[in-house]
Scaffold this active site. Structure first.
Site, PDB file in Angstrom:
ATOM      1  N   LYS A   1      -8.847  36.025  58.195  1.00  0.00           N
ATOM      2  CA  LYS A   1      -7.791  36.901  57.669  1.00  0.00           C
ATOM      3  C   LYS A   1      -6.489  36.621  58.409  1.00  0.00           C
ATOM      4  O   LYS A   1      -6.482  36.493  59.642  1.00  0.00           O
ATOM      5  CB  LYS A   1      -8.194  38.377  57.834  1.00  0.00           C
ATOM      6  CG  LYS A   1      -9.342  38.792  56.903  1.00  0.00           C
ATOM      7  CD  LYS A   1      -9.633  40.265  57.008  1.00  0.00           C
ATOM      8  CE  LYS A   1     -10.890  40.651  56.258  1.00  0.00           C
ATOM      9  NZ  LYS A   1     -10.682  41.014  54.851  1.00  0.00           N
TER      10      LYS A   1
ATOM     11  N   HIS B   1     -18.225  41.273  62.361  1.00  0.00           N
ATOM     12  CA  HIS B   1     -16.787  41.494  62.157  1.00  0.00           C
ATOM     13  C   HIS B   1     -16.157  42.334  63.277  1.00  0.00           C
ATOM     14  O   HIS B   1     -15.119  41.978  63.830  1.00  0.00           O
ATOM     15  CB  HIS B   1     -16.525  42.188  60.818  1.00  0.00           C
ATOM     16  CG  HIS B   1     -17.082  41.481  59.620  1.00  0.00           C
ATOM     17  ND1 HIS B   1     -17.124  40.111  59.515  1.00  0.00           N
ATOM     18  CD2 HIS B   1     -17.615  41.940  58.465  1.00  0.00           C
ATOM     19  CE1 HIS B   1     -17.646  39.773  58.343  1.00  0.00           C
ATOM     20  NE2 HIS B   1     -17.963  40.863  57.696  1.00  0.00           N
TER      21      HIS B   1
ATOM     22  N   ARG C   1     -31.179  27.721  41.308  1.00  0.00           N
ATOM     23  CA  ARG C   1     -32.530  27.560  40.751  1.00  0.00           C
ATOM     24  C   ARG C   1     -32.503  27.458  39.231  1.00  0.00           C
ATOM     25  O   ARG C   1     -33.443  26.975  38.618  1.00  0.00           O
ATOM     26  CB  ARG C   1     -33.323  28.834  41.073  1.00  0.00           C
ATOM     27  CG  ARG C   1     -34.337  28.686  42.159  1.00  0.00           C
ATOM     28  CD  ARG C   1     -35.018  29.997  42.325  1.00  0.00           C
ATOM     29  NE  ARG C   1     -34.053  31.064  42.003  1.00  0.00           N
ATOM     30  CZ  ARG C   1     -34.068  32.288  42.502  1.00  0.00           C
ATOM     31  NH1 ARG C   1     -35.007  32.623  43.326  1.00  0.00           N
ATOM     32  NH2 ARG C   1     -33.169  33.195  42.177  1.00  0.00           N
TER      33      ARG C   1
ATOM     34  N   GLU D   1     -14.524  51.372  54.468  1.00  0.00           N
ATOM     35  CA  GLU D   1     -14.536  50.931  53.073  1.00  0.00           C
ATOM     36  C   GLU D   1     -14.774  52.129  52.173  1.00  0.00           C
ATOM     37  O   GLU D   1     -15.486  53.058  52.566  1.00  0.00           O
ATOM     38  CB  GLU D   1     -15.665  49.940  52.839  1.00  0.00           C
ATOM     39  CG  GLU D   1     -15.578  48.688  53.677  1.00  0.00           C
ATOM     40  CD  GLU D   1     -16.719  47.746  53.345  1.00  0.00           C
ATOM     41  OE1 GLU D   1     -16.513  46.870  52.505  1.00  0.00           O
ATOM     42  OE2 GLU D   1     -17.816  47.911  53.903  1.00  0.00           O
TER      43      GLU D   1
ATOM     44  N   ASP E   1     -24.595  44.406  59.420  1.00  0.00           N
ATOM     45  CA  ASP E   1     -23.705  43.881  58.388  1.00  0.00           C
ATOM     46  C   ASP E   1     -22.259  43.765  58.887  1.00  0.00           C
ATOM     47  O   ASP E   1     -21.533  42.852  58.498  1.00  0.00           O
ATOM     48  CB  ASP E   1     -23.760  44.818  57.158  1.00  0.00           C
ATOM     49  CG  ASP E   1     -23.019  44.271  55.953  1.00  0.00           C
ATOM     50  OD1 ASP E   1     -23.095  43.052  55.715  1.00  0.00           O
ATOM     51  OD2 ASP E   1     -22.352  45.062  55.247  1.00  0.00           O
TER      52      ASP E   1
ATOM     53  N   LYS F   1     -19.319  52.763  54.863  1.00  0.00           N
ATOM     54  CA  LYS F   1     -19.099  52.652  53.414  1.00  0.00           C
ATOM     55  C   LYS F   1     -18.848  54.060  52.883  1.00  0.00           C
ATOM     56  O   LYS F   1     -19.237  55.043  53.504  1.00  0.00           O
ATOM     57  CB  LYS F   1     -20.333  52.063  52.741  1.00  0.00           C
ATOM     58  CG  LYS F   1     -20.634  50.649  53.224  1.00  0.00           C
ATOM     59  CD  LYS F   1     -20.978  49.729  52.079  1.00  0.00           C
ATOM     60  CE  LYS F   1     -21.289  48.327  52.539  1.00  0.00           C
ATOM     61  NZ  LYS F   1     -20.122  47.436  52.544  1.00  0.00           N
TER      62      LYS F   1
ATOM     63  N   HIS G   1     -15.862  35.936  57.908  1.00  0.00           N
ATOM     64  CA  HIS G   1     -14.609  35.802  57.148  1.00  0.00           C
ATOM     65  C   HIS G   1     -13.471  36.616  57.763  1.00  0.00           C
ATOM     66  O   HIS G   1     -12.307  36.348  57.487  1.00  0.00           O
ATOM     67  CB  HIS G   1     -14.824  36.107  55.661  1.00  0.00           C
ATOM     68  CG  HIS G   1     -14.935  37.555  55.304  1.00  0.00           C
ATOM     69  ND1 HIS G   1     -16.089  38.262  55.429  1.00  0.00           N
ATOM     70  CD2 HIS G   1     -14.013  38.430  54.818  1.00  0.00           C
ATOM     71  CE1 HIS G   1     -15.883  39.512  55.033  1.00  0.00           C
ATOM     72  NE2 HIS G   1     -14.636  39.637  54.660  1.00  0.00           N
TER      73      HIS G   1
HETATM   74  C1  BG6 Z   1     -19.082  41.619  54.345  1.00  0.00           C
HETATM   75  C2  BG6 Z   1     -20.137  42.684  54.297  1.00  0.00           C
HETATM   76  O1  BG6 Z   1     -19.336  40.725  55.386  1.00  0.00           O
HETATM   77  O2  BG6 Z   1     -17.814  42.220  54.558  1.00  0.00           O
HETATM   78  C3  BG6 Z   1     -19.835  43.698  53.209  1.00  0.00           C
HETATM   79  O3  BG6 Z   1     -21.402  42.099  54.048  1.00  0.00           O
HETATM   80  C4  BG6 Z   1     -18.435  44.241  53.365  1.00  0.00           C
HETATM   81  O4  BG6 Z   1     -20.777  44.766  53.214  1.00  0.00           O
HETATM   82  C5  BG6 Z   1     -17.424  43.111  53.521  1.00  0.00           C
HETATM   83  O5  BG6 Z   1     -18.136  45.013  52.217  1.00  0.00           O
HETATM   84  C6  BG6 Z   1     -16.042  43.644  53.854  1.00  0.00           C
HETATM   85  O6  BG6 Z   1     -15.122  42.598  53.806  1.00  0.00           O
HETATM   86  P1  BG6 Z   1     -13.582  42.864  53.486  1.00  0.00           P
HETATM   87  O7  BG6 Z   1     -12.946  41.534  53.626  1.00  0.00           O
HETATM   88  O8  BG6 Z   1     -13.527  43.431  52.099  1.00  0.00           O
HETATM   89  O9  BG6 Z   1     -13.125  43.860  54.507  1.00  0.00           O
END
Ligand code: BG6
Length: 487
Positions: free
Chosen positions: A181, A239, A47, A215, A234, A339, A177
């Protein structure tokens, strides 16, 4: 096959967190290692009323800290300069149709277009509509959808329906993602490339499976997003369930995208739905309190910037799931994520059953065999075995066979986003989620979210820097299991 020489990678949310932390660094690494071909360009869309020079200055400032090691190599700086030549910017308010003409003007003739939607999902529909109206979608175009895709099943379906009006399923790359990995992709090789595991990889040989993604970071600057989302949406919905799928799926007939995704879908559809009683007994939600993480004081979630003081969002989830099929009958799958936990650690533990009869039954220290697959920060595979303690008597001790990926391979290991972005450019869909997979995951997760909301219970507190609320250990103890770090 696509012409990978002439691709425009258009990043909506080009000045956002994901773009400067992950996407642009990933594309730089691909450039540095000659994986981005000659005419490939990257167009950030935002934007901001910025010129191209403004955007380059922004990226220069924001992205370089994430590339320290690469830039410090002999040709790092020269690569960075040549990489910036690929970068462009379009100042677009994505809600305004006329702005898309600026994007059209910037688009190179004949280029294959990859649209990466790294914006709030509420904007996905409009972006697709406007791209289409501006004539910017042809049959070669691809779209990458960032998670979270929806807030629940209905909103996920609504997004999928809308996107499907403009792109067919083979053009849609739903990214998780974790599927990019190296260690996660290696899980398939471990399972399907090693004859020793397949016969054992089932009930009753396996007593339990644990999947932990812990994390140490807190919510950071993402409170606005996170407080609406929580750990279940999340992390678990995507994941952790994807990891579960790879651990639990049947061997696909090939690595073709639909063969792999068919098998993952079957797992998701076999997850036993949770009743109200199951939710109460087999799930734990937590929220971090103040504590100490890695030796430094950490704020409570409720004291973080932009978190409403009365928030009931969970920052921790532990649950016990079951898969209703012959391979996994009676094998609990324990999933856990949080977290502000004690260590950053993602791991999968396959706990094998005891010997049906042991001639060493009197020996101390007897433990079941476990396969410990560490995904991060270290990448390793350990097989815990019982061996005889040296000396007199037949005492046993668990010792690990240890495969450390860092010492086994000297090759560079690309980050997940680099690998997945290159998959998109090359048109490889295997490591992306299909629509039905995503919806099946929501179908299982949604009743749990609803059950929590209906109970009105607050998440259980846990101190930052611990392994979560005590209820998480109690959940395991009820079935005579323990989390790996407690055993
Ligand atoms: C993301 C989440 O998809 O994955 C985050 O939104 C999280 O909250 C992250 O911290 C963790 O990814 P990685 O690759 O650091 O384990």
């Amino acid at each position: 096959m696509s012409d990978t020489n002439n691709v425009d990678i258009v990043i909506f949310g080009g000045a956002g967190d994901l773009a400067f932390r992950k996407l642009v660094p990933a594309l730089f690494m691909a450039h540095m290692h000659d994986k981005l071909e000659g005419n490939n360009r990257i167009i950030g869309v935002g934007r901001q009323d910025w010129s191209r020079e403004d955007y380059l200055a922004f990226i220069n400032d924001k992205t370089r800290p994430f590339l320290k090691d690469a830039l410090a190599t002999a040709d790092g700086e020269a690569c960075w300069t040549s990489f910036l030549d690929r970068l462009h910017f379009a100042s677009v308010d994505v809600t305004r149709a006329p702005d898309y003409l600026k994007l059209a003007a910037l688009s190179s003739a004949g280029a294959q277009r990859v649209y990466y939607l790294a914006t709030a999902p509420s904007l996905f529909t409009q972006i697709c509509q406007h791209l289409d109206s501006a004539g910017l979608i042809d049959e070669r175009a691809r779209v990458v959808l960032e998670k979270p895709l929806g807030h629940d099943l209905a909103s996920a379906k609504a997004i999928n329906d809308e996107v499907a009006k403009h792109f067919n399923e083979a053009q849609i790359y739903r990214i998780d993602h974790y599927l990019g990995k190296e260690t996660v992709q290696n899980l398939m090789v471990l399972r399907f490339g090693n004859a020793i595991f397949e016969p054992l990889w089932r009930s009753p040989n396996i007593r339990s499976v644990q999947i932990t993604v812990a994390e140490t970071v807190g919510v950071g600057s993402r409170a606005g997003f996170y407080d609406e989302t929580g750990a279940m949406r999340d992390m678990v919905q995507n994941h952790l369930l994807q990891l579960l799928c790879i651990v639990a799926m049947e061997p696909p007939i090939s690595l073709e995208p639909n063969d792999v995704r068919d098998e993952k879908l079957k797992v998701l559809r076999s997850l036993r739905p949770m009743t109200a009683v199951d939710i109460k007994r087999d799930t734990v939600r937590g929220q971090y309190q103040a504590g100490t993480v890695d030796g430094a004081p950490a704020l409570a979630y409720l004291a973080e910037e932009n978190v409403p003081p009365s928030s009931t969002t969970e920052t921790f989830v532990a649950l016990k799931a079951h898969i209703n099929n012959a391979r996994w009958a009676n094998v609990p799958f324990y999933l856990r994520t949080g977290k502000r936990m004690q260590h950053r650690r993602s791991e999968i533990i396959i706990e094998f059953d005891d010997m049906p009869f042991s001639i060493f039954s009197g020996a101390a220290n007897s433990k079941s065999n476990r396969l410990v697959i560490s995904l991060q920060p270290e990448e390793s595979i350990q097989l815990q075995m019982m061996v005889k303690e040296p000396g007199s008597g037949m005492n046993m001790r668990p010792v690990s066979l240890n495969l450390d990926m860092q010492s086994a391979f000297t090759e560079r290991r690309a980050e997940a986003y680099e690998r997945l972005l290159m998959d998109v450019v090359k048109g490889r869909l295997t490591h992306f989620m299909r629509r039905d997979e995503l919806e099946a995951a929501w179908t299982w997760v949604e009743p749990i979210l609803d059950g929590w909301a209906a109970s009105g219970e607050r998440p259980k507190p846990y101190n930052a820097g611990t392994w979560g609320p005590a209820a998480s250990s109690a959940l395991m103890a009820r079935s005579e299991h323990t989390w790996f770090e407690e055993s």
